[in-house]
Design a protein around this motif. Structure first.
Motif, PDB file in Angstrom:
ATOM      1  N   ALA A  99       0.712  -1.330   0.142  1.00 18.99           N
ATOM      2  CA  ALA A  99       0.012   0.065  -0.087  1.00 18.99           C
ATOM      3  C   ALA A  99       1.022   1.258  -0.048  1.00 18.99           C
ATOM      4  O   ALA A  99       0.383   2.424  -0.249  1.00 18.99           O
ATOM      5  N   ALA A 100       2.300   0.968   0.301  1.00 17.29           N
ATOM      6  CA  ALA A 100       2.966   2.163   0.432  1.00 17.29           C
ATOM      7  C   ALA A 100       3.445   2.859  -0.948  1.00 17.29           C
ATOM      8  O   ALA A 100       3.481   2.052  -1.814  1.00 17.29           O
ATOM      9  N   ALA A 101       3.338   4.206  -1.139  1.00 16.27           N
ATOM     10  CA  ALA A 101       3.678   4.701  -2.449  1.00 16.27           C
ATOM     11  C   ALA A 101       4.999   4.462  -3.024  1.00 16.27           C
ATOM     12  O   ALA A 101       5.369   4.210  -4.021  1.00 16.27           O
ATOM     13  N   ASP A 102       5.890   4.638  -1.873  1.00 17.37           N
ATOM     14  CA  ASP A 102       7.377   4.435  -2.206  1.00 17.37           C
ATOM     15  C   ASP A 102       7.909   3.560  -1.171  1.00 17.37           C
ATOM     16  O   ASP A 102       8.714   4.199  -0.258  1.00 17.37           O
ATOM     17  N   PRO A 103       7.584   2.337  -0.828  1.00 15.51           N
ATOM     18  CA  PRO A 103       8.211   1.711   0.275  1.00 15.51           C
ATOM     19  C   PRO A 103       9.761   1.502   0.335  1.00 15.51           C
ATOM     20  O   PRO A 103      10.447   1.376  -0.655  1.00 15.51           O
ATOM     21  N   PRO A 104      10.324   1.705   1.668  1.00 16.68           N
ATOM     22  CA  PRO A 104      11.646   1.807   1.616  1.00 16.68           C
ATOM     23  C   PRO A 104      12.307   0.304   1.630  1.00 16.68           C
ATOM     24  O   PRO A 104      12.806  -0.248   2.751  1.00 16.68           O
ATOM     25  N   VAL A 105      12.297  -0.151   0.504  1.00 16.23           N
ATOM     26  CA  VAL A 105      12.990  -1.676   0.386  1.00 16.23           C
ATOM     27  C   VAL A 105      14.067  -1.687  -0.467  1.00 16.23           C
ATOM     28  O   VAL A 105      14.445  -0.795  -1.214  1.00 16.23           O
ATOM     29  N   PRO A 106      15.101  -2.421  -0.436  1.00 22.43           N
ATOM     30  CA  PRO A 106      16.372  -2.628  -1.296  1.00 22.43           C
ATOM     31  C   PRO A 106      15.804  -2.938  -2.470  1.00 22.43           C
ATOM     32  O   PRO A 106      14.722  -3.525  -2.881  1.00 22.43           O
ATOM     33  N   GLU A 107      17.035  -2.817  -3.285  1.00 21.53           N
ATOM     34  CA  GLU A 107      16.610  -3.199  -4.621  1.00 21.53           C
ATOM     35  C   GLU A 107      16.420  -4.585  -5.150  1.00 21.53           C
ATOM     36  O   GLU A 107      15.674  -4.833  -6.145  1.00 21.53           O
ATOM     37  N   THR A 108      16.941  -5.247  -4.282  1.00 25.34           N
ATOM     38  CA  THR A 108      16.957  -6.586  -4.423  1.00 25.34           C
ATOM     39  C   THR A 108      15.511  -7.281  -4.118  1.00 25.34           C
ATOM     40  O   THR A 108      14.994  -8.415  -4.234  1.00 25.34           O
ATOM     41  N   PHE A 109      14.740  -6.526  -3.246  1.00 26.54           N
ATOM     42  CA  PHE A 109      13.245  -7.203  -2.910  1.00 26.54           C
ATOM     43  C   PHE A 109      12.378  -7.715  -3.901  1.00 26.54           C
ATOM     44  O   PHE A 109      11.783  -8.462  -3.866  1.00 26.54           O
ATOM     45  N   PRO A 110      12.341  -6.654  -4.922  1.00 24.64           N
ATOM     46  CA  PRO A 110      11.131  -7.133  -5.942  1.00 24.64           C
ATOM     47  C   PRO A 110      11.361  -8.749  -6.411  1.00 24.64           C
ATOM     48  O   PRO A 110      10.500  -9.466  -6.724  1.00 24.64           O
ATOM     49  N   ALA A 111      12.690  -9.259  -6.511  1.00 26.36           N
ATOM     50  CA  ALA A 111      13.126 -10.322  -7.081  1.00 26.36           C
ATOM     51  C   ALA A 111      12.565 -11.369  -6.150  1.00 26.36           C
ATOM     52  O   ALA A 111      12.335 -12.705  -6.633  1.00 26.36           O
ATOM     53  N   TYR A 112      12.310 -11.031  -4.723  1.00 28.17           N
ATOM     54  CA  TYR A 112      11.803 -12.289  -3.765  1.00 28.17           C
ATOM     55  C   TYR A 112      10.339 -11.978  -3.371  1.00 28.17           C
ATOM     56  O   TYR A 112       9.933 -12.729  -2.729  1.00 28.17           O
ATOM     57  N   HIS A 113      10.001 -11.178  -4.067  1.00 24.09           N
ATOM     58  CA  HIS A 113       8.463 -10.821  -3.704  1.00 24.09           C
ATOM     59  C   HIS A 113       7.473 -11.788  -3.837  1.00 24.09           C
ATOM     60  O   HIS A 113       6.729 -12.449  -3.001  1.00 24.09           O
ATOM     61  N   ALA A 114       7.494 -12.477  -5.260  1.00 21.97           N
ATOM     62  CA  ALA A 114       6.482 -13.340  -5.517  1.00 21.97           C
ATOM     63  C   ALA A 114       7.012 -14.776  -4.708  1.00 21.97           C
ATOM     64  O   ALA A 114       6.006 -15.629  -4.322  1.00 21.97           O
ATOM     65  N   PHE A 115       8.110 -14.976  -4.352  1.00 21.29           N
ATOM     66  CA  PHE A 115       8.572 -16.207  -3.822  1.00 21.29           C
ATOM     67  C   PHE A 115       7.983 -16.124  -2.239  1.00 21.29           C
ATOM     68  O   PHE A 115       7.654 -17.020  -1.534  1.00 21.29           O
ATOM     69  N   LEU A 116       8.259 -14.974  -1.486  1.00 19.15           N
ATOM     70  CA  LEU A 116       7.791 -14.525  -0.305  1.00 19.15           C
ATOM     71  C   LEU A 116       6.391 -14.615  -0.090  1.00 19.15           C
ATOM     72  O   LEU A 116       5.927 -15.443   0.823  1.00 19.15           O
ATOM     73  N   ARG A 117       5.366 -14.129  -1.265  1.00 20.44           N
ATOM     74  CA  ARG A 117       3.947 -14.349  -1.218  1.00 20.44           C
ATOM     75  C   ARG A 117       3.613 -15.877  -1.387  1.00 20.44           C
ATOM     76  O   ARG A 117       2.716 -16.270  -0.269  1.00 20.44           O
ATOM     77  N   ALA A 118       4.335 -16.802  -1.956  1.00 22.65           N
ATOM     78  CA  ALA A 118       4.045 -18.143  -1.960  1.00 22.65           C
ATOM     79  C   ALA A 118       4.501 -18.846  -1.014  1.00 22.65           C
ATOM     80  O   ALA A 118       3.618 -19.677  -0.334  1.00 22.65           O
ATOM     81  N   ARG A 119       5.349 -18.683  -0.334  1.00 25.02           N
ATOM     82  CA  ARG A 119       6.000 -19.330   1.053  1.00 25.02           C
ATOM     83  C   ARG A 119       5.067 -18.618   2.194  1.00 25.02           C
ATOM     84  O   ARG A 119       4.695 -19.566   2.985  1.00 25.02           O
ATOM     85  N   MET A 120       4.488 -17.608   2.015  1.00 26.38           N
ATOM     86  CA  MET A 120       3.500 -17.312   2.966  1.00 26.38           C
ATOM     87  C   MET A 120       2.186 -18.005   3.082  1.00 26.38           C
ATOM     88  O   MET A 120       1.673 -18.507   4.005  1.00 26.38           O
ATOM     89  N   ARG A 121       1.745 -18.336   1.812  1.00 25.85           N
ATOM     90  CA  ARG A 121       0.663 -19.139   1.571  1.00 25.85           C
ATOM     91  C   ARG A 121       1.074 -20.454   1.874  1.00 25.85           C
ATOM     92  O   ARG A 121      -0.088 -21.242   2.431  1.00 25.85           O
ATOM     93  N   ALA A 122       2.322 -21.096   1.934  1.00 27.36           N
ATOM     94  CA  ALA A 122       2.391 -22.422   2.566  1.00 27.36           C
ATOM     95  C   ALA A 122       2.294 -22.566   3.961  1.00 27.36           C
ATOM     96  O   ALA A 122       2.134 -23.764   4.411  1.00 27.36           O
ATOM     97  N   LEU A 123       2.327 -21.489   4.409  1.00 29.12           N
ATOM     98  CA  LEU A 123       2.232 -21.612   6.132  1.00 29.12           C
ATOM     99  C   LEU A 123       0.685 -21.857   6.608  1.00 29.12           C
ATOM    100  O   LEU A 123      -0.049 -21.179   5.782  1.00 29.12           O
ATOM    101  N   PRO A 124       0.562 -22.603   7.414  1.00 30.25           N
ATOM    102  CA  PRO A 124      -0.948 -22.664   7.881  1.00 30.25           C
ATOM    103  C   PRO A 124      -1.586 -21.408   8.489  1.00 30.25           C
ATOM    104  O   PRO A 124      -0.961 -20.740   9.053  1.00 30.25           O
ATOM    105  N   PRO A 125      -2.907 -21.363   8.041  1.00 35.69           N
ATOM    106  CA  PRO A 125      -3.616 -20.022   8.594  1.00 35.69           C
ATOM    107  C   PRO A 125      -4.267 -20.371   9.741  1.00 35.69           C
ATOM    108  O   PRO A 125      -4.030 -21.315  10.479  1.00 35.69           O
ATOM    109  N   GLY A 126      -4.960 -19.329  10.246  1.00 36.93           N
ATOM    110  CA  GLY A 126      -5.830 -19.482  11.525  1.00 36.93           C
ATOM    111  C   GLY A 126      -5.467 -18.662  12.711  1.00 36.93           C
ATOM    112  O   GLY A 126      -6.076 -18.653  13.744  1.00 36.93           O
TER     113      GLY A 126
END
Length: 513
Positions: free
Chosen positions: A218-245
């Motif tokens: 949601a941030a307009a210009d989040p203070p993340v390093p240049e390498t972060f976009p390369a891991y974003h989809a991987f992070l999103r998928a690994r998050m979904r692999a964790l159990p909800p609840g």
């Protein structure tokens, strides 16, 4: 293609240019044919999907839209590299991207296109353990989530969650040296009394990641390093692999009475005994509590070096108008608050000392950073009329709404008036100011200007002032802008969602001059 080379500038690219970029990505995807590990394959696909991460357009999220077009392009290409990319996107893409990629991949397989060797294992990941390495201040959690593919290719996803920025995810990376990483974290806890390394319930880890990714996105210009976009989809998928609840608790609510009680207890404490200017101290502690409640997820008693520095050097200079007495008192009040709140929250003595050092180290910079309106040639009494609540950030939008604040004039029906004696926060005086600016206007027209002025005064909604600024940048004059905003308010009525959409459209498509 590295995330650092992702396109920028005008996002409405010509079809040939988009096709060229997609061809480059498919050439990059040839690496997928050379790897054997599903982990390596997922990281390559995540890098491809991160090419447009964080870019936005009026039509929606660029990452999502362009990612879907990439899927279509790969389906048409029909090469083994294209099938490998589609196989990875089916696991790592958004829900819509994944569904499209799966259909396209099945079509290529039916045509006999060769699948990569890792295809049967990609996405078949299971979580093992989760941990958190955190500081005693509550500034940051470093989540360490361990996964494997049926016991092989064990790896750890490491994610930094910044609680000084509403729990935002600030960085992420992957390590295959899991045991070495965990031992490093344990060693850090043994040698640093201000660090803790603890197991973390996987559903809670997922909840932290879900909230953190939402804040980052949601941030307009989040203070993340240049390498972060390369891991974003991987992070999103690994998050979904964790159990909800697990549901993160809502921040505690501090109403006016609860804040006043907290301030009174502090001012009556031993830590506040040496504060000489009690009136200024009372106003300063109100701001400290306000910051903790509204900017630190309802945690006014939490103190840390980072929080103290951000409060003194970032938030106060941008947001709050302090009197000279309050400017002098603020560092001393904050230091007393650190001692009092640190004791109440059970912070170790060495942690309290670290926070106090941060306060005193920032005091000199605070004096320089604090923007006293007088330093910019602004009359302090005039500024106080526009920001009687001390909300310095409101100064430009209120000055835009009610710019005529001085001079004596004759007004029909009212006689001689002195604008400098009028209070723009008072509805009756505000009406006189609007009548002065619009001599002879019909009551209905004055009512419309008054409704807009009240909304700008209150910042309701924030997009109203954002739109006015965008129109100023586009070259429109102030009164033209006021009339455009009045038209939007009249058209949308009491529908806040419709108002936000209309302002978004006006902001991104300003009318010609």
């Amino acid at each position: 293609m590295s995330p650092r080379s992702r396109p920028s500038g005008d996002r409405r690219r010509a079809p040939d240019e988009i096709t060229g970029i997609f061809d480059d990505l498919l050439r990059h995807a040839r690496e997928l044919l050379a790897v054997r590990s599903p982990l390596d394959a997922e990281l390559i696909v995540s890098e491809v999907l991160g090419t447009w991460w964080g870019q936005r357009a009026a039509a929606g999220d660029v990452e999502e839209i362009v990612g879907e077009r990439l899927v279509e392009h790969a389906g048409r290409a029909g090469t083994p590299a294209a099938l490998a990319l589609l196989t990875g996107i089916a696991c790592l893409g958004t829900a819509r991207q994944a569904a499209m990629a799966e259909r396209a991949a099945l079509a290529l397989m039916d045509r006999g296109v060769a699948r990569p060797g890792w295809a049967d294992r990609v996405g078949m990941v299971a979580p093992e353990d989760c941990f958190t390495s955190r500081d005693v201040f509550g500034d940051q959690d470093t989540l360490v989530c361990v996964y494997s593919y049926d016991g092989t290719d064990r790896h750890a996803l490491v994610v930094q969650v910044d609680h000084n920025r509403s729990g935002m995810v600030r960085d992420a990376w992957v390590s295959s040296q899991v045991d070495r990483l965990l031992e490093h974290c344990r060693q850090d806890e043994r040698t640093n009394p201000l660090m803790r390394f603890e197991p973390l319930d996987p559903p809670r880890a997922r909840a932290l990641l879900e909230r953190g990714l939402a804040v980052t996105g949601a941030a307009a210009d989040p203070p993340v390093p240049e390498t972060f976009p390369a891991y974003h989809a991987f992070l999103r998928a690994r998050m979904r692999a964790l159990p909800p609840g697990y549901r993160l608790p809502a921040p505690p609510v501090y109403g006016r009475d609860r804040r006043a009680t907290l301030a009174a207890r502090f001012l009556a404490s031993d830590e506040a005994e040496d504060l000489s200017d009690r009136s200024a101290a009372g106003r300063c502690v109100d701001r400290i509590i306000e910051y903790g409640c509204e900017q630190d997820q309802g945690r006014p008693l939490r103190v840390s070096p980072v929080k103290c520095e951000r409060f003194l050097l970032d938030w106060l200079p941008r947001k709050v108008l302090l009197s000279p007495a309050e400017q002098d008192a603020m560092p001393h009040v904050l230091a007393a608050w650190v001692r009092w709140a640190g004791r109440r929250s059970g912070l170790p003595p060495q942690a309290v000392r670290a926070a106090l050092d941060a306060v005193w180290d920032a005091t000199g910079a605070f004096t320089e950073a604090y923007r006293d309106p007088a330093a910019f040639g602004l009359d302090r009494s005039l500024v106080h009329r526009l920001v009687p609540d001390g909300e310095l950030e409101a100064l430009p939008r209120r000055a835009f709404a009610l710019p005529f604040l001085s001079g004596e004039h004759h007004m029909p029906g009212r006689g001689r008036i002195d604008l400098a004696e009028l209070d723009p926060a008072d509805p009756a005086d505000r009406r006189i100011m609007i009548e002065f600016e619009h001599p002879g206007a019909a009551p209905e027209h004055l009512d419309a200007h008054e409704r807009l002025a009240v909304r700008l005064w209150n910042g309701d909604p924030p997009q109203l002032w954002e739109t006015a600024q965008a129109l100023l940048d586009a070259g429109l004059e102030r009164h033209q802008i006021l009339h455009r905003l009045i038209e939007v308010l009249a058209r949308c009525g009491d529908d806040p969602d419709a108002l936000r959409r209309a302002l978004h459209t006006l902001r991104h498509n300003p009318p010609p001059m």
